[in-house]
Design an enzyme around this catalytic site. Structure first.
Site, short mmCIF file in Angstrom:
data_model
loop_
_atom_site.label_atom_id
_atom_site.label_comp_id
_atom_site.label_asym_id
_atom_site.label_seq_id
_atom_site.Cartn_x
_atom_site.Cartn_y
_atom_site.Cartn_z
N CYS A 2 0.96 -1.05 -0.13
CA CYS A 2 -0.04 0.05 -0.08
C CYS A 2 0.87 1.15 -0.10
CB CYS A 2 -0.73 -0.16 1.22
SG CYS A 2 -1.57 -1.54 1.60
N ARG A 27 0.79 1.82 -6.03
CA ARG A 27 1.52 0.80 -4.96
C ARG A 27 0.18 0.16 -4.54
NH1 ARG A 27 6.65 1.25 -2.45
NH2 ARG A 27 5.62 0.37 -0.60
N TRP A 78 -4.11 -1.72 -0.56
CA TRP A 78 -4.29 -2.68 -1.46
C TRP A 78 -4.47 -3.92 -0.64
CZ3 TRP A 78 -2.08 -7.83 -2.06
CH2 TRP A 78 -2.23 -8.67 -3.33
N ASN A 107 1.14 0.01 6.58
CA ASN A 107 1.49 -1.23 5.51
C ASN A 107 2.13 -2.52 6.47
OD1 ASN A 107 0.84 0.58 3.64
ND2 ASN A 107 3.14 0.93 2.81
N GLY A 108 1.89 -3.52 5.83
CA GLY A 108 2.15 -4.79 6.25
C GLY A 108 1.28 -5.67 6.94
N GLU A 502 8.17 -14.32 -19.48
CA GLU A 502 8.01 -12.96 -19.00
C GLU A 502 7.09 -12.40 -19.90
OE1 GLU A 502 8.48 -9.25 -17.47
OE2 GLU A 502 8.75 -11.17 -16.75
N LYS A 506 3.20 -10.91 -18.76
CA LYS A 506 2.91 -9.51 -19.09
C LYS A 506 1.66 -9.58 -19.44
CE LYS A 506 6.11 -7.07 -17.79
NZ LYS A 506 6.29 -8.05 -16.47
N GLU A 509 -0.86 -10.11 -16.64
CA GLU A 509 -0.95 -8.90 -15.86
C GLU A 509 -1.88 -7.79 -16.48
OE1 GLU A 509 3.12 -8.62 -13.22
OE2 GLU A 509 3.13 -8.11 -15.51
N HIS A 525 4.73 -32.39 -24.29
CA HIS A 525 4.48 -33.35 -23.37
C HIS A 525 3.20 -32.93 -22.44
CE1 HIS A 525 8.38 -35.18 -23.54
NE2 HIS A 525 8.86 -34.06 -24.06
N LYS A 626 2.61 -2.30 -7.05
CA LYS A 626 3.92 -2.52 -7.74
C LYS A 626 4.89 -2.99 -6.82
CE LYS A 626 7.03 -0.99 -10.72
NZ LYS A 626 6.96 -1.57 -12.17
#
Length: 631
Positions: A2, A27, A78, A107-108, A502, A506, A509, A525, A626
């Site tokens: 956050c 964030r 968040w 935060n946390g 990657e 992307k 996301e 496979h 983020k």
């Protein structure tokens, strides 16, 4: 995960808080709130809302007189504990035994919040949210006896978990208290004021002079009139001190932020992500500047000075990170074994510390993180250090926790990254890991001629990237034809396998399309069963040691009706027979160890355009933040 911003000083606080929240919105952005202490014993005014910061801003603008004052805290959330509701939004408040109001942002995660809540309920406190943060706020209120700093110190001695917090009390209208453990918090020292934030982007508009709080430290920040009864209240006095939880004074170093306001503005681009993709040529130039000596075939990494002998003698490198950083770590694993001839492996940081990992003498752990604050990566770093590993960091943010807790490291130097989905930081991570591999390789096996050849090619990479991003419109036109499909595969071999991972990440996301990345050979496979008529399959198919094998995989997909998109080497006319016109994205030829720096760029643009076409918020994708500062 956050954003915190807090202020005490001579300016009206509400505009400072709202501006700071806007800069921190990347964030976390499911709800937001502010709390302002107007003056002595005037209570605390709280405003909270669900949604983006703009909703909160409208709420404050409707009644600006209500939020007058020079002391305040704010937060953009968040969600972790509790659903996305106004009751769960920060700031939270508590009443002291003497009838004053304490307000807190945090935060946390407070791991023992359930036990503390039962204790506080037995003391008569009522709870209105599902959050662990409200428990922490009411604990400070319960322990308050006229000294906010002392109450915070006592409360945090009872807490298990991670926190960055800012807390105020209406009885002390010129005092702000902040503390941290395991979650970042920075104090900006401005004119007649202090600004506290969880990220430097909320501070840089006010000052570049900062203090980075360390774990288990508490800061008391005071700013107010020398004569509190004078009207107008001037001159102002400012004072701060930092202590341990046991109230022992701690001296702090004031450092300079390596960021300016212009770097975090949109500069005419529609989105931060597009801006950051287009900045990549210059970002990599900056990353490499002063670090490669082509004439001598030598890599210059000042951050590793004094450790060259340890690195040459290293028996194993462990690359650890999460998400995009983990993908960079896989490339780093390949580089160390291929270029430096040292055993290496990449490990998810979140799994590493719980596996009882074997750390032998001569092990080196490389913690990879854009923010330098990723909780899982920090935990893996601590575990490896406790077991005797030499700890290196590859981070972007100067002064971040990882940069301070490693034995040495190399900064990415790619500039601030605001878009939640990492682009230029990933390239910076790959570039730094490439430099590390060449640094070690040159001291072990690489001849000066071979090293100079690599470095000459490396120096041309920024120009190659600039050429690739010019094809953004072609990539957009291609994506328009396949963006309606909700299942994609991304396939690559060797160095381009992690690039496929990657690329798939992307797309997931940003566009919320289901995508899987895997080694191209793995497709046979099992996953080949997914391929049906028209399914988009993206191949990273540059010319190299496994090119013919990749072409065979393309033929297998083509035979089953899959629609091929390919990243290929300039001049490769053979691959075009498998793809529709415009479905091949060409990149310049470079040696295989350098290919990921180029092949990932078309995939970044592919994901960007897919998200825009589907109407999604590119810079703030749903459910993401983020910097992931909780496990």
């Amino acid at each position: 995960m956050c954003g915190i911003v807090a202020y005490v000083g001579s300016k009206p606080v509400a505009p400072v808080l709202i501006e700071g929240l806007k800069r921190l919105e990347y964030r976390g952005y499911d709800s937001a709130g502010v709390a302002v202490a107007p003056g002595p014993d005037q209570g605390v005014v709280v405003g909270r809302s669900v949604g983006r910061v703009s909703v909160l801003e409208s709420l404050v603008d409707k009644d600006p007189d209500r939020y007058e004052g020079c002391l305040g805290i704010a937060h953009t959330r968040w969600a972790t504990h509790g659903a996305v509701t106004e009751h769960n939004a920060h700031p939270h408040t508590g009443r002291t035994r003497c009838g004053h109001t304490v307000a807190l942002v945090h935060n946390g995660i407070i791991e023992n919040y359930a036990t503390l809540r039962k204790y506080l309920e037995s003391k008569g406190h009522d709870f209105y949210s599902e959050t662990d943060t409200e428990v922490l706020c009411k604990l400070i209120a319960e322990l308050y006896d006229g000294d906010l700093e002392a109450a915070a110190q006592k409360a945090l001695q009872e807490v298990t978990g991670a926190y960055a917090l800012a807390v105020i009390c209406d009885r002390e209208p010129h005092t702000l208290v902040a503390a941290r453990k395991g979650s970042p918090l920075i104090i900006g020292i401005a004119d007649n004021a202090y600004v506290v934030a969880s990220d430097q982007s909320a501070i840089v508009a006010h000052t570049t002079q900062v203090i980075h709080l360390n774990d288990y430290q508490v800061a008391r920040l005071c700013a107010g009139p020398l004569d509190k009864h004078k009207d107008p209240p001037a001159p102002w006095a400012v004072d701060f001190r930092t202590t341990t939880l046991e109230n022992e004074i701690v001296s702090q170093e004031i450092t300079e932020l390596e960021m300016d306001l212009q770097q975090i503005e949109l500069a005419g681009y529609e989105h931060y992500m597009l801006k950051e993709i287009m900045e990549q040529p210059e970002a990599i130039r900056t990353c490499l500047r002063g670090r490669i000596d082509q004439r001598e075939g030598r890599v210059v990494l000042g951050g590793l000075n004094g450790l060259a002998r340890d690195l040459v003698r290293a028996k194993r490198f462990i690359m650890t990170g999460q998400g995009t950083a983990y993908h960079a770590g896989i490339i780093g694993e390949y580089l160390m074994e291929d270029v430096a001839k040292v055993p290496a492996r990449a490990a998810y940081a979140s799994e590493f510390r719980y596996r009882n990992p074997i750390i032998e003498d001569g092990s080196v752990i490389v913690a990879i993180s854009q923010s330098g604050e990723t909780a899982d990566t920090l935990a893996a770093l601590h575990e490896a250090k406790e077991r005797g590993a030499l700890a290196l960091g590859a981070v972007n943010v100067v002064g971040s926790t990882i940069s301070r807790e490693t034995d040495a490291g190399v900064y990415l130097r790619v500039g601030p990254e605001i878009g939640v989905a990492s682009t230029k930081a990933f390239l910076g991570q790959v570039a730094v890991l490439t430099l590390m591999a060449l640094y070690v390789g040159k001291r072990k096996y690489l001849s000066t001629t071979d090293a100079a050849s690599y470095l000459a090619e490396f120096a041309r990479v920024p120009d190659h990237i600039a050429k690739i991003v010019e094809h953004s419109d072609q990539i957009r036109d291609c994506v328009k034809q396949v963006v309606d499909r909700n299942n994609w595969l991304f396939l690559g071999r060797g160095y381009n396998y992690p690039v496929a991972l990657e690329g798939a990440l992307k797309l997931k996301e940003l566009s919320y399309i289901h995508a899987e990345g895997m080694p191209a050979a793995e497709m046979k496979h099992g996953p080949i069963a997914l391929i049906d008529e028209g399914m988009p399959v993206v191949f990273v198919a540059t010319q190299g040691s496994q090119y013919d094998k990749v072409i065979s995989n393309i033929e297998e997909v083509k035979a089953r009706g899959g629609r091929i998109l390919a990243v290929a080497t300039e001049g490769d006319s053979h691959i075009t027979r498998y793809c529709e016109d415009g479905f091949v994205f060409f990149v310049p030829h470079v040696p295989e160890p350098l290919q990921p720096l180029l092949t990932v760029v078309p995939l970044q643009l592919l994901a960007y355009h897919a998200a825009v076409i589907r109407g999604h918020d590119v810079d703030k994708p749903r459910n993401l933040a983020k910097s992931v500062t909780v496990e």
